[in-house]
Design an enzyme around this catalytic site. Structure first.
Site, PDB file in Angstrom:
ATOM      1  N   GLY A 180       0.839  -1.196   0.000  1.00 55.65           N
ATOM      2  CA  GLY A 180       0.000   0.000   0.000  1.00 55.65           C
ATOM      3  C   GLY A 180       0.869   1.240   0.000  1.00 55.65           C
TER       4      GLY A 180
ATOM      5  CD  GLN B  42       3.471   5.542   3.031  1.00 53.95           C
ATOM      6  OE1 GLN B  42       2.473   5.081   2.495  1.00 53.95           O
ATOM      7  NE2 GLN B  42       4.459   4.778   3.481  1.00 53.95           N
TER       8      GLN B  42
ATOM      9  CB  CYS C  46       5.555   1.583   7.429  1.00 58.68           C
ATOM     10  SG  CYS C  46       5.015   3.163   6.747  1.00 58.68           S
ATOM     11  CG  LEU C  47       6.761   0.976   1.277  1.00 62.37           C
ATOM     12  CD1 LEU C  47       6.028   1.348  -0.002  1.00 62.37           C
ATOM     13  CD2 LEU C  47       7.910   0.028   0.989  1.00 62.37           C
TER      14      LEU C  47
ATOM     15  CG  HIS D 204      -0.256   0.630   7.371  1.00 60.73           C
ATOM     16  ND1 HIS D 204       0.777   0.109   8.136  1.00 60.73           N
ATOM     17  CD2 HIS D 204       0.349   1.487   6.510  1.00 60.73           C
ATOM     18  CE1 HIS D 204       1.926   0.649   7.761  1.00 60.73           C
ATOM     19  NE2 HIS D 204       1.701   1.485   6.764  1.00 60.73           N
ATOM     20  CD  GLU D 205      -1.201   2.167   2.952  1.00 58.74           C
ATOM     21  OE1 GLU D 205      -0.667   3.294   3.031  1.00 58.74           O
ATOM     22  OE2 GLU D 205      -0.536   1.123   3.001  1.00 58.74           O
TER      23      GLU D 205
ATOM     24  CG  HIS E   6       0.515   6.351   6.094  1.00 59.87           C
ATOM     25  ND1 HIS E   6       1.703   6.737   6.667  1.00 59.87           N
ATOM     26  CD2 HIS E   6       0.690   5.067   5.716  1.00 59.87           C
ATOM     27  CE1 HIS E   6       2.565   5.723   6.643  1.00 59.87           C
ATOM     28  NE2 HIS E   6       1.968   4.685   6.073  1.00 59.87           N
TER      29      HIS E   6
HETATM   30  O1  GNR Z   1       4.285  -2.749   2.316  1.00 64.07           O
HETATM   31  C1  GNR Z   1       3.590  -2.651   3.324  1.00 64.07           C
HETATM   32  N1  GNR Z   1       3.288  -3.773   4.018  1.00 64.07           N
HETATM   33  C2  GNR Z   1       2.385  -3.793   5.048  1.00 64.07           C
HETATM   34  C3  GNR Z   1       2.364  -4.911   5.871  1.00 64.07           C
HETATM   35  C4  GNR Z   1       1.463  -4.990   6.891  1.00 64.07           C
HETATM   36  C5  GNR Z   1       0.571  -3.967   7.116  1.00 64.07           C
HETATM   37  C6  GNR Z   1       0.593  -2.839   6.319  1.00 64.07           C
HETATM   38  C7  GNR Z   1       1.481  -2.767   5.297  1.00 64.07           C
HETATM   39  S1  GNR Z   1       1.471  -1.366   4.265  1.00 64.07           S
HETATM   40  C8  GNR Z   1       3.138  -1.327   3.798  1.00 64.07           C
HETATM   41  C9  GNR Z   1       3.394  -0.220   2.786  1.00 64.07           C
HETATM   42  C10 GNR Z   1       3.184   1.108   3.456  1.00 64.07           C
HETATM   43  O2  GNR Z   1       4.002   1.658   4.136  1.00 64.07           O
HETATM   44  N2  GNR Z   1       2.025   1.663   3.321  1.00 64.07           N
HETATM   45  O3  GNR Z   1       1.764   2.824   3.937  1.00 64.07           O
HETATM   46 NI    NI Z   2       2.952   2.810   5.720  1.00 63.87          NI
END
Ligand code: GNR
Ligand code: NI
Length: 176
Positions: free
Chosen positions: A46, A51, A94-95, A136-137, A140
């Site tokens: 995601g 980001q 998270c990236l 999670h997104e 953000h």
């Molecule tokens: O790549 C991602 N893997 C992930 C694994 C578990 C829960 C959420 C994620 S999202 C993350 C990419 C990211 O940072 N999205 O904001």
């Molecule tokens: Ni993230």
């Protein structure tokens, strides 16, 4: 197709509440497509506006396992309509927090309303990994990172390591 630079924490741009998208125009569609390319390239499951330095309420997700069966989803101005009491625990990454992972518990099933890439009003249900990624997104978009769901100690250890890594990379870049 364009790859966008991903902002690494700690960074004030990851801590702001994003603004709604007023109109799904060509600029928004191009941004979403570039975000998807950036997410697949990373690779990640995601990616949310902040980001890539865009303080707008939009995100892309794709939790499909197979690169030959991609299933991208584009969510603009997403809102959670309902969430299950049952929780789902997953080791999140998270990236914007590279190389750090921790278990987070979130509702296992959610119902979300949003505008799609064409600007149409939609609703969807998601469960388990997809529900986790969408939440999670959506975090953000509120300036919340997965480390904000951890203890203060765990959070500060991760953020200090990232701060140190960024400082070293900066020094390397200027040849210090
Ligand atoms: O790549 C991602 N893997 C992930 C694994 C578990 C829960 C959420 C994620 S999202 C993350 C990419 C990211 O940072 N999205 O904001
Ligand atoms: Ni993230």
């Amino acid at each position: 197709m364009a790859l966008l630079p991903i902002i690494i924490a700690p960074d004030p741009r990851l801590k702001v509440k994003c603004d709604p998208v007023e109109k799904v125009d060509a600029g928004i569609v191009k941004l979403l497509d570039d975000m998807l390319d950036t997410m697949y390239d990373a690779p990640g499951l995601g990616l949310a506006g902040p980001q890539v330095g865009v303080q707008k309420r939009l995100l892309v997700v794709d939790t499909s396992k197979d690169v030959d069966a991609r299933d991208p989803k584009f969510l603009i101005n997403p809102e959670i309509l309902s969430a299950s009491g049952e929780l789902f625990k997953y080791e999140e990454g998270c990236l914007s927090l590279p190389e750090h992972y921790a278990e987070v518990e979130r509702p296992a099933r959610i119902r979300v309303k949003y505008l799609d890439r064409g600007g149409a009003a939609c609703e969807m249900e998601a469960e388990d990994l997809l529900a986790t990624c969408i939440q999670h997104e959506m975090d953000h978009l509120e300036g919340i990172l997965f480390v904000d769901h951890l203890s203060r100690l765990k959070r500060s250890v991760i953020l200090r390591k990232l701060q140190k890594m960024k400082k070293q990379q900066m020094q390397k870049a200027v040849g210090a």
